[in-house]
Design an enzyme around this catalytic site. Structure first.
Site, PDB file in Angstrom:
ATOM      1  N   GLU A 182       0.839  -1.206   0.000  1.00  0.00           N
ATOM      2  CA  GLU A 182       0.000   0.000   0.000  1.00  0.00           C
ATOM      3  C   GLU A 182       0.870   1.251   0.000  1.00  0.00           C
ATOM      4  OE1 GLU A 182      -2.558  -0.603   3.443  1.00  0.00           O
ATOM      5  OE2 GLU A 182      -3.106  -2.565   2.649  1.00  0.00           O
ATOM      6  N   GLU A 200      -4.640  -6.351   2.862  1.00  0.00           N
ATOM      7  CA  GLU A 200      -3.454  -7.070   3.342  1.00  0.00           C
ATOM      8  C   GLU A 200      -3.492  -8.558   3.037  1.00  0.00           C
ATOM      9  OE1 GLU A 200      -5.003  -4.718   5.129  1.00  0.00           O
ATOM     10  OE2 GLU A 200      -3.422  -3.218   5.303  1.00  0.00           O
ATOM     11  N   PHE A 223       2.327  -1.447   8.712  1.00  0.00           N
ATOM     12  CA  PHE A 223       2.657  -1.674  10.128  1.00  0.00           C
ATOM     13  C   PHE A 223       2.503  -3.174  10.380  1.00  0.00           C
ATOM     14  CE2 PHE A 223       1.488   2.736  10.014  1.00  0.00           C
ATOM     15  CZ  PHE A 223       2.170   3.367  11.049  1.00  0.00           C
ATOM     16  N   ASP A 225       1.303  -4.614  12.743  1.00  0.00           N
ATOM     17  CA  ASP A 225       0.006  -4.876  13.368  1.00  0.00           C
ATOM     18  C   ASP A 225      -1.047  -5.342  12.348  1.00  0.00           C
ATOM     19  OD1 ASP A 225       0.536  -3.019  16.102  1.00  0.00           O
ATOM     20  OD2 ASP A 225       1.546  -2.370  14.286  1.00  0.00           O
ATOM     21  N   ILE A 228      -0.794  -7.412  10.076  1.00  0.00           N
ATOM     22  CA  ILE A 228      -0.673  -8.808   9.683  1.00  0.00           C
ATOM     23  C   ILE A 228      -1.891  -9.591  10.161  1.00  0.00           C
ATOM     24  CG2 ILE A 228       0.598  -9.589  11.742  1.00  0.00           C
ATOM     25  CD1 ILE A 228       1.082 -10.741   8.089  1.00  0.00           C
ATOM     26  N   HIS A 265      -0.823   0.093  16.343  1.00  0.00           N
ATOM     27  CA  HIS A 265       0.236   0.509  15.402  1.00  0.00           C
ATOM     28  C   HIS A 265       1.618   0.481  16.059  1.00  0.00           C
ATOM     29  CE1 HIS A 265      -3.195   2.247  13.206  1.00  0.00           C
ATOM     30  NE2 HIS A 265      -2.411   2.470  12.174  1.00  0.00           N
TER      31      HIS A 265
HETATM   32  C1  LIG Z   1      -5.538  -2.894   8.010  1.00  0.00           C
HETATM   33  C2  LIG Z   1      -4.942  -1.571   7.775  1.00  0.00           C
HETATM   34  N1  LIG Z   1      -4.255  -1.350   6.633  1.00  0.00           N
HETATM   35  C3  LIG Z   1      -3.691  -0.153   6.397  1.00  0.00           C
HETATM   36  C4  LIG Z   1      -3.798   0.862   7.302  1.00  0.00           C
HETATM   37  C5  LIG Z   1      -3.113   2.189   7.068  1.00  0.00           C
HETATM   38  N2  LIG Z   1      -4.109   3.176   6.709  1.00  0.00           N
HETATM   39  C6  LIG Z   1      -4.667   3.961   7.642  1.00  0.00           C
HETATM   40  S1  LIG Z   1      -5.853   4.908   7.005  1.00  0.00           S
HETATM   41  C7  LIG Z   1      -5.611   4.312   5.470  1.00  0.00           C
HETATM   42  C8  LIG Z   1      -6.425   4.808   4.335  1.00  0.00           C
HETATM   43  C9  LIG Z   1      -7.861   4.564   4.547  1.00  0.00           C
HETATM   44  O1  LIG Z   1      -8.570   5.001   3.446  1.00  0.00           O
HETATM   45  P1  LIG Z   1     -10.128   5.147   3.515  1.00  0.00           P
HETATM   46  O2  LIG Z   1     -10.738   3.892   4.017  1.00  0.00           O
HETATM   47  O3  LIG Z   1     -10.583   5.634   2.197  1.00  0.00           O
HETATM   48  O4  LIG Z   1     -10.362   6.241   4.648  1.00  0.00           O
HETATM   49  P2  LIG Z   1      -9.891   7.772   4.637  1.00  0.00           P
HETATM   50  O5  LIG Z   1      -8.531   7.799   5.251  1.00  0.00           O
HETATM   51  O6  LIG Z   1      -9.878   8.261   3.261  1.00  0.00           O
HETATM   52  O7  LIG Z   1     -10.868   8.453   5.513  1.00  0.00           O
HETATM   53  C10 LIG Z   1      -4.615   3.358   5.465  1.00  0.00           C
HETATM   54  C11 LIG Z   1      -4.124   2.629   4.277  1.00  0.00           C
HETATM   55  C12 LIG Z   1      -4.513   0.591   8.494  1.00  0.00           C
HETATM   56  N3  LIG Z   1      -4.626   1.514   9.449  1.00  0.00           N
HETATM   57  N4  LIG Z   1      -5.088  -0.604   8.697  1.00  0.00           N
END
Ligand SMILES: Cc1ncc(C[n+]2csc(CCOP(=O)(O)OP(=O)(O)O)c2C)c(N)n1
Ligand SMILES: [Mg+2]
Lengths: 323, 319
Positions: free
Chosen positions: A29, A60, A83, A85, A87, A129
């Site tokens: 990502e 993931e 992160f 976490d 996994i 995290h």
């Molecule tokens: C399982 C997981 N994968 C990746 C992340 C890292 N991460 C945090 S917010 C985010 C983007 C989320 O996008 P969206 O669902 O569109 O929400 P927005 O941030 O746009 O409000 C990512 C990849 C995470 N927190 N949890």
């Protein structure tokens, strides 16, 4: 040798392996033009293009599973989870698929993939995290686990991980990314299963991984002033584990302290302690002591987080309790 | 319009309360006064406000990493929120959670969530509990465009539909998951189209029009309360700030941001209210002054609260 950060060393390893072997690609990502959440893949998208530096959706399970599937199909993926976490979302693809394919299929499959994941507390990122989960991966036969503490090891171990024919869990500490150190230029590998004796000493052996190696080295410096000479060993890979170097050190020092940021209970130190007890019990003149995180999730508030992370004083206290 | 004047004024207040709260957080973060990650909701206030306007205190929500707006719209206490974000022991979670992990179970706020896609299955569980106990309560599951691609989200949609659970899935499509634009992460243009795969209603609304969000979610909530099962409402919106504070936003252009700022949901609603005689200009000013005073109190509370004692570390690991 040149001074580089841990992050630059990782980036260099990725770039050089992609140059060397076109089966190597990156998947994860925001690893593309964005360069990864912590910046590890920066510049690689421009160098190798989107066919080899692939941004995925937030998925993931498929990142890990697709890496395993592509690896079993002849490629050599380097997957990133933002992160460690996360996994949790992908465990089946790792534990039941990637790790077991070779054995289950009677040695027919080969799964040469690397799964890079930052771990560790210290930036106020709270319970989901900040974890250190190496013990989870150590427990699954079929996975290798590398956990570099220095920029040179970051480069050398990552190159070895990419060239390994097995699924390798590669655990980076997010607070080490900015750490500078000497990194050998050009072709450089650190073999798996070979511990680094980071400091020699005769009075106590301290085994420490990842960021705790640096904490242990500071502690050793302080202990020296009090007349205690600590030997500090970083296993560098937990699977395979170079127990021999640790046992030989204990035979010399007769005392063992284990330091890691993962939770102590059933943590990585428990395995090392058990093996030393089995192999060098008669050489120990004191109980083996573990310095580790307490048995609770990582808290958010800074004073709690600081109380959570084992520090120099905890290592010194542990050593002084037996020396 | 099915809404009373009072209700509309309350919604207007909620939107402004979220905006003020978050603008302050932006300032505090820049000044280095807030530890950890802060994900701001500025620009998306109409979604949480419109969606929560049909809910009672016994209804539930599941939130996300970008959760302050959801919590405020569901009635969250600003003092306890601010103290939590500061890591104080008087905060909602005794300083153990922080911005990404605030919950208030008395208000049916089942928690902000650091795991993208973590909320869907929990919403199914809350819906299941309501059905099991034969209450008429509904759960709203907020999730992003990025979260819509997680298996957990799709599995939750499926089970909620198969079991006809009282869950309303409110998708906040702000066009990005961190740097990844929607067009690179899915082949569909409308996330609501995926509802068809689960045989539930799927509706697209302008997420910057609080009344449009309200109408769509209100329909879905009524349906859920009647035992007719879940719905998926996709709210098209935009986050003005970076993914987290400190994100340089190199992946999107200024024009795009400007276009969306021009569609700011707050003045749009204000104009409508003034036009329809629901509010007068001095009424707006009075509301804003009240909200500013309320926020000042929350800040003062957070500032004067103590940090947790290290001895609290091992509390609450188990019940
Ligand atoms: C399982 C997981 N994968 C990746 C992340 C890292 N991460 C945090 S917010 C985010 C983007 C989320 O996008 P969206 O669902 O569109 O929400 P927005 O941030 O746009 O409000 C990512 C990849 C995470 N927190 N949890
Ligand atoms: Mg989004």
């Amino acid at each position: 040798m040149a001074k580089k950060t841990y992050l630059q060393a990782l980036n260099e390893a990725l770039g050089s392996e992609m140059e060397r072997d076109e089966r190597v690609f990156i998947i994860g990502e925001d690893v593309g033009r964005f360069g990864g959440c912590f910046g590890v893949t920066q510049g690689l998208f421009d160098r190798f293009g989107e066919a080899r530096v692939m941004d995925t959706p937030i998925t993931e399970s498929v990142i890990v599973g697709a890496a395993a599937g592509a690896a079993a199909s002849g490629l050599r993926p380097v997957a990133e989870l933002m992160f460690v976490d996360f996994i949790g979302v992908a465990l089946d693809q790792l534990f039941n698929q990637a790790a077991k394919m070779r054995f289950m299929f009677g040695g027919k499959a080969k799964v040469p993939m690397v799964l890079r994941m930052p771990q560790g507390a210290g930036i106020g990122a709270a319970a989901q995290h900040s974890q250190s989960l190496e013990a989870w991966f150590m427990h699954i036969p079929g996975l290798k686990v590398a956990i570099p503490a220095t920029p040179a090891d970051a480069k050398g171990l990552l190159v070895s991980a990419i060239r390994d024919d097995n699924p390798v869990i590669f655990l980076e500490h997010k607070l080490l990314y900015g750490l500078e150190g000497e990194v050998p230029e050009g072709e450089y590998t650190v073999p798996f299963g070979q511990a680094n004796v980071a400091r020699e000493g005769s009075d106590v052996t301290i085994v420490a991984t990842s960021k705790m190696l640096h904490t242990a080295l500071c502690a050793a410096e302080t202990l020296e002033k009090d007349g205690i000479k600590a030997e500090v060993i970083d296993p560098r890979t937990l699977v395979p584990l170079d127990i021999e170097t640790i046992v030989n050190s204990v035979k010399k020092t007769h005392a063992l302290v284990l330091a890691h940021e993962a939770v102590g209970f059933a943590g990585p130190g428990a395995e090392i302690a058990a093996q030393v007890a089995e192999k060098a019990f008669d050489y120990l003149d004191a109980p083996i002591i573990r310095v580790a995180a307490p048995f609770c999730p990582v808290p958010f508030s800074p004073p709690l987080e600081q109380a959570y992370i084992p520090n120099e004083a905890s290592i010194i206290g542990a050593v002084k309790s037996i020396r | 319009m099915s809404l009373s004047k009072e209700k509309m004024v309350a919604m207007f207040k909620t939107m402004n309360r979220i905006r003020l709260f978050e603008t302050k957080l932006q300032e505090f973060f820049a000044a280095g006064r807030i530890p950890g990650f802060v994900h701001l909701y500025i620009g998306e206030e109409a979604v949480a406000t419109g969606a929560c306007a049909s809910l009672t205190d016994t209804d539930s929500i599941t939130s996300t990493h970008r959760g302050h707006g959801h919590l405020i719209a569901k009635g969250g206490n600003l003092k306890l929120m601010m103290a939590e974000i500061f890591g104080k022991s008087s905060g909602y979670c005794k300083g153990k959670g922080g911005s990404m992990h605030i919950a208030d179970f008395d208000l049916g706020i089942l928690g902000a969530n650091g795991i993208v896609g973590g909320g869907g299955p929990l919403a199914v569980g809350a819906g299941l509990a309501a059905k099991y106990r034969k209450t008429k309560d509904v759960t709203v599951c907020f999730f992003g465009d990025g979260a819509s691609n997680q298996g957990t989200t799709q599995e939750a949609l499926n089970l909620a539909s198969a079991w006809k659970l009282p869950v309303v899935f409110v998708n906040e499509n702000n066009g990005y998951g961190i740097s990844c634009p929607q067009c690179k992460s899915m082949a569909v243009t409308d996330i609501a189209d995926r509802a068809a795969a689960y045989d539930m209603p799927g509706v697209v609304v302008d997420g910057n029009d609080v009344l449009a969000v309200y109408e769509a979610v209100n329909e879905a909530v009524k349906r859920a309360r009647k035992g007719e099962g879940p719905s998926l409402i996709e709210c098209k919106t935009y986050r003005w700030r970076g993914h987290f504070e400190g994100d340089a936003c190199t992946y999107r252009c200024d024009e795009e941001l400007k276009e969306w700022i021009a569609k700011d949901p707050i003045p749009r609603f204000e104009e409508k209210l003034v036009e329809n005689g629901v509010l007068k200009a001095d009424g707006v000013a009075r509301i804003k002054a009240e909200l500013a005073a309320e926020l000042d109190e929350a800040i003062a509370f957070a500032e004067k609260s103590p940090l947790p004692e290290p001895s609290a570390l091992l509390d609450d690991v188990y019940a």
